[in-house]
Write a protein that holds these residues in place. Sequence first.
Motif, PDB file in Angstrom:
ATOM      1  N   MET A   1       0.769  -1.175  -0.138  1.00 10.14           N
ATOM      2  CA  MET A   1      -0.091  -0.014   0.013  1.00 10.14           C
ATOM      3  C   MET A   1       0.781   1.363  -0.068  1.00 10.14           C
ATOM      4  N   ILE A   2       2.002   1.272   0.719  1.00  4.69           N
ATOM      5  CA  ILE A   2       2.900   2.304   0.724  1.00  4.69           C
ATOM      6  C   ILE A   2       3.415   2.674  -0.647  1.00  4.69           C
ATOM      7  N   ALA A   3       3.906   1.540  -1.090  1.00  3.46           N
ATOM      8  CA  ALA A   3       4.385   1.928  -2.719  1.00  3.46           C
ATOM      9  C   ALA A   3       3.623   2.320  -3.656  1.00  3.46           C
ATOM     10  N   ARG A   4       2.387   1.702  -3.649  1.00  5.81           N
ATOM     11  CA  ARG A   4       1.246   2.149  -4.510  1.00  5.81           C
ATOM     12  C   ARG A   4       1.075   3.751  -4.369  1.00  5.81           C
ATOM     13  N   ASN A   5       0.758   4.017  -2.794  1.00  2.13           N
ATOM     14  CA  ASN A   5       0.197   5.334  -2.978  1.00  2.13           C
ATOM     15  C   ASN A   5       1.280   6.377  -2.759  1.00  2.13           C
ATOM     16  N   LEU A   6       2.696   5.920  -2.603  1.00  2.00           N
ATOM     17  CA  LEU A   6       3.575   7.013  -2.787  1.00  2.00           C
ATOM     18  C   LEU A   6       3.735   7.276  -4.202  1.00  2.00           C
ATOM     19  N   LEU A   7       3.485   6.475  -5.204  1.00  2.50           N
ATOM     20  CA  LEU A   7       3.695   6.673  -6.782  1.00  2.50           C
ATOM     21  C   LEU A   7       2.530   7.467  -6.950  1.00  2.50           C
ATOM     22  N   GLU A   8       1.256   7.506  -6.617  1.00  2.89           N
ATOM     23  CA  GLU A   8       0.399   8.237  -6.900  1.00  2.89           C
ATOM     24  C   GLU A   8       0.430   9.826  -6.462  1.00  2.89           C
ATOM     25  N   ALA A   9       0.935   9.878  -5.153  1.00  4.27           N
ATOM     26  CA  ALA A   9       1.160  11.236  -4.296  1.00  4.27           C
ATOM     27  C   ALA A   9       2.322  11.897  -5.182  1.00  4.27           C
ATOM     28  N   ALA A  10       3.672  11.046  -5.576  1.00  5.66           N
ATOM     29  CA  ALA A  10       4.523  11.762  -6.252  1.00  5.66           C
ATOM     30  C   ALA A  10       4.162  12.641  -7.676  1.00  5.66           C
ATOM     31  N   SER A  11       3.194  11.830  -8.281  1.00  6.22           N
ATOM     32  CA  SER A  11       2.617  12.476  -9.585  1.00  6.22           C
ATOM     33  C   SER A  11       1.935  13.825  -9.201  1.00  6.22           C
ATOM     34  N   VAL A  12       1.138  13.700  -8.041  1.00  6.91           N
ATOM     35  CA  VAL A  12       0.330  15.064  -7.717  1.00  6.91           C
ATOM     36  C   VAL A  12       1.321  16.059  -7.255  1.00  6.91           C
ATOM     37  N   ILE A  13       2.048  15.815  -6.450  1.00 11.70           N
ATOM     38  CA  ILE A  13       3.074  16.682  -5.873  1.00 11.70           C
ATOM     39  C   ILE A  13       3.807  17.415  -6.938  1.00 11.70           C
ATOM     40  N   GLY A  14       4.431  16.374  -7.849  1.00  7.07           N
ATOM     41  CA  GLY A  14       5.236  16.900  -9.006  1.00  7.07           C
ATOM     42  C   GLY A  14       4.553  18.018  -9.900  1.00  7.07           C
ATOM     43  N   VAL A  15       3.009  17.476 -10.277  1.00  4.51           N
ATOM     44  CA  VAL A  15       2.236  18.540 -11.024  1.00  4.51           C
ATOM     45  C   VAL A  15       2.048  19.751 -10.172  1.00  4.51           C
ATOM     46  N   ILE A  16       1.778  19.812  -9.014  1.00  2.00           N
ATOM     47  CA  ILE A  16       1.471  21.079  -8.303  1.00  2.00           C
ATOM     48  C   ILE A  16       2.949  21.908  -8.208  1.00  2.00           C
ATOM     49  N   ALA A  17       4.068  21.358  -8.065  1.00  2.00           N
ATOM     50  CA  ALA A  17       5.302  21.945  -8.230  1.00  2.00           C
ATOM     51  C   ALA A  17       5.468  22.848  -9.639  1.00  2.00           C
ATOM     52  N   LEU A  18       4.877  21.728 -10.876  1.00  2.00           N
ATOM     53  CA  LEU A  18       5.008  22.332 -11.946  1.00  2.00           C
ATOM     54  C   LEU A  18       4.125  23.706 -12.151  1.00  2.00           C
ATOM     55  N   ILE A  19       2.942  23.319 -11.496  1.00  2.00           N
ATOM     56  CA  ILE A  19       1.668  24.512 -11.723  1.00  2.00           C
ATOM     57  C   ILE A  19       2.419  25.600 -11.012  1.00  2.00           C
ATOM     58  N   MET A  20       2.976  25.545 -10.022  1.00  2.00           N
ATOM     59  CA  MET A  20       3.598  26.879  -9.383  1.00  2.00           C
ATOM     60  C   MET A  20       4.414  27.597 -10.112  1.00  2.00           C
ATOM     61  N   ALA A  21       5.367  26.735 -10.561  1.00  2.00           N
ATOM     62  CA  ALA A  21       6.521  27.406 -11.314  1.00  2.00           C
ATOM     63  C   ALA A  21       5.998  28.160 -12.733  1.00  2.00           C
ATOM     64  N   MET A  22       5.134  27.559 -13.385  1.00  2.00           N
ATOM     65  CA  MET A  22       4.379  27.893 -14.539  1.00  2.00           C
ATOM     66  C   MET A  22       3.614  29.262 -14.123  1.00  2.00           C
ATOM     67  N   SER A  23       2.793  29.213 -13.105  1.00  2.24           N
ATOM     68  CA  SER A  23       1.974  30.353 -12.735  1.00  2.24           C
ATOM     69  C   SER A  23       2.991  31.537 -12.293  1.00  2.24           C
ATOM     70  N   ALA A  24       4.027  31.279 -11.699  1.00  7.33           N
ATOM     71  CA  ALA A  24       5.060  32.278 -11.578  1.00  7.33           C
ATOM     72  C   ALA A  24       5.873  33.099 -12.750  1.00  7.33           C
ATOM     73  N   TRP A  25       6.236  31.811 -13.576  1.00  8.72           N
ATOM     74  CA  TRP A  25       6.689  32.303 -14.980  1.00  8.72           C
ATOM     75  C   TRP A  25       5.708  32.946 -15.954  1.00  8.72           C
ATOM     76  N   TRP A  26       4.764  32.428 -15.978  1.00  9.29           N
ATOM     77  CA  TRP A  26       3.833  32.814 -17.247  1.00  9.29           C
ATOM     78  C   TRP A  26       2.803  33.835 -16.771  1.00  9.29           C
ATOM     79  N   ALA A  27       2.115  33.378 -15.732  1.00  9.83           N
ATOM     80  CA  ALA A  27       1.000  34.598 -15.201  1.00  9.83           C
ATOM     81  C   ALA A  27       1.547  35.478 -14.052  1.00  9.83           C
ATOM     82  N   GLU A  28       2.727  35.367 -13.741  1.00 11.71           N
ATOM     83  CA  GLU A  28       3.293  36.156 -12.735  1.00 11.71           C
ATOM     84  C   GLU A  28       2.608  36.067 -11.484  1.00 11.71           C
ATOM     85  N   VAL A  29       1.898  35.056 -11.039  1.00  9.01           N
ATOM     86  CA  VAL A  29       1.172  34.693  -9.735  1.00  9.01           C
ATOM     87  C   VAL A  29       2.131  33.809  -8.972  1.00  9.01           C
ATOM     88  N   TRP A  30       2.634  34.750  -7.719  1.00 10.02           N
ATOM     89  CA  TRP A  30       3.711  33.808  -6.851  1.00 10.02           C
ATOM     90  C   TRP A  30       2.753  33.119  -5.828  1.00 10.02           C
TER      91      TRP A  30
END
Length: 275
Positions: A124-153
């Motif tokens: 269960m830990i292995a499966r759930n870590l995989l799902e969490a990693a995808s979401v955390i990575g996407v959220i980090a990408l969203i924050m970076a893109m919003s700061a660079w493209w929309a200038e929303v920090w």
Amino acid sequence: MSAGVFVPAPPERRARRHWLIEGPATQGRVIGALLMREMQTRFGRHNLGFLWLFFEPLLLGTMVGLMHSAHGKSMPGGVNPFLFSIVGYVPFFMFRSVVNRAGSALHSNLTLLFHRQVTPVDVMIARNLLEAASVIGVIALIMAMSAWWAEVWPADVGIIFLALLLMFLLCHGLSMMLAAGVSRWEGLDRVIHPITYLTMPLSGAFYALAWLPPSLQELLLWNPLVSIHEAIRHGMFGNAFPSYFDLEYVVRWILVVNLLGLAALRSARRKLEIF
């Protein structure tokens, strides 16, 4: 001055010390191996198939954001409707993915559970870590893109990742309970998916509590998902609009569901006939 005499520790103490050191290390290796196996099973060995792990929540979140921003309505505090929607949906994607996949987790890895080092909790830990990693990575990408493209920090990056960690721990506890339940009653797996969709309007993913009447706010805050989404929005948009969340209440939920999940998996071992 007389020289000291070395007295070896009793065998019981040495064995306990060895377990305290080797136990977590062994479990870490097992979880790492299970992670690699899960990635190869789901995404294949070639052509960077693991990138789909991040592409799926990013694509779905983008589509949801575009649908909400197509209305062209302004939001309180000048918040971008696309960013508001995608920041709300992607964390809910973690909840949906972890909970929906819980029912098949143990049965799809049943042969591995015959190995003494592999436990249902490791799976269960292995499966759930995989799902969490995808979401955390996407959220980090969203924050970076919003700061660079929309200038929303982001107003507070720390609270965003704290809320995501709490989301993972809450989902992990629920997934252990559901996996144990499905091992006893296979029909439970058929109702998990509809229930996760029904929880979406109650999760606070697409609206802020500040927009609702106080009586409805109090009612929705009984759902820990609402506090998590409110905390993420507060970390992203700051004081653009009021946020209402109680992370201590979420932690209490996490403790309860994880303890119940561990107990449920322990009792499910006999049903799985692996020990």
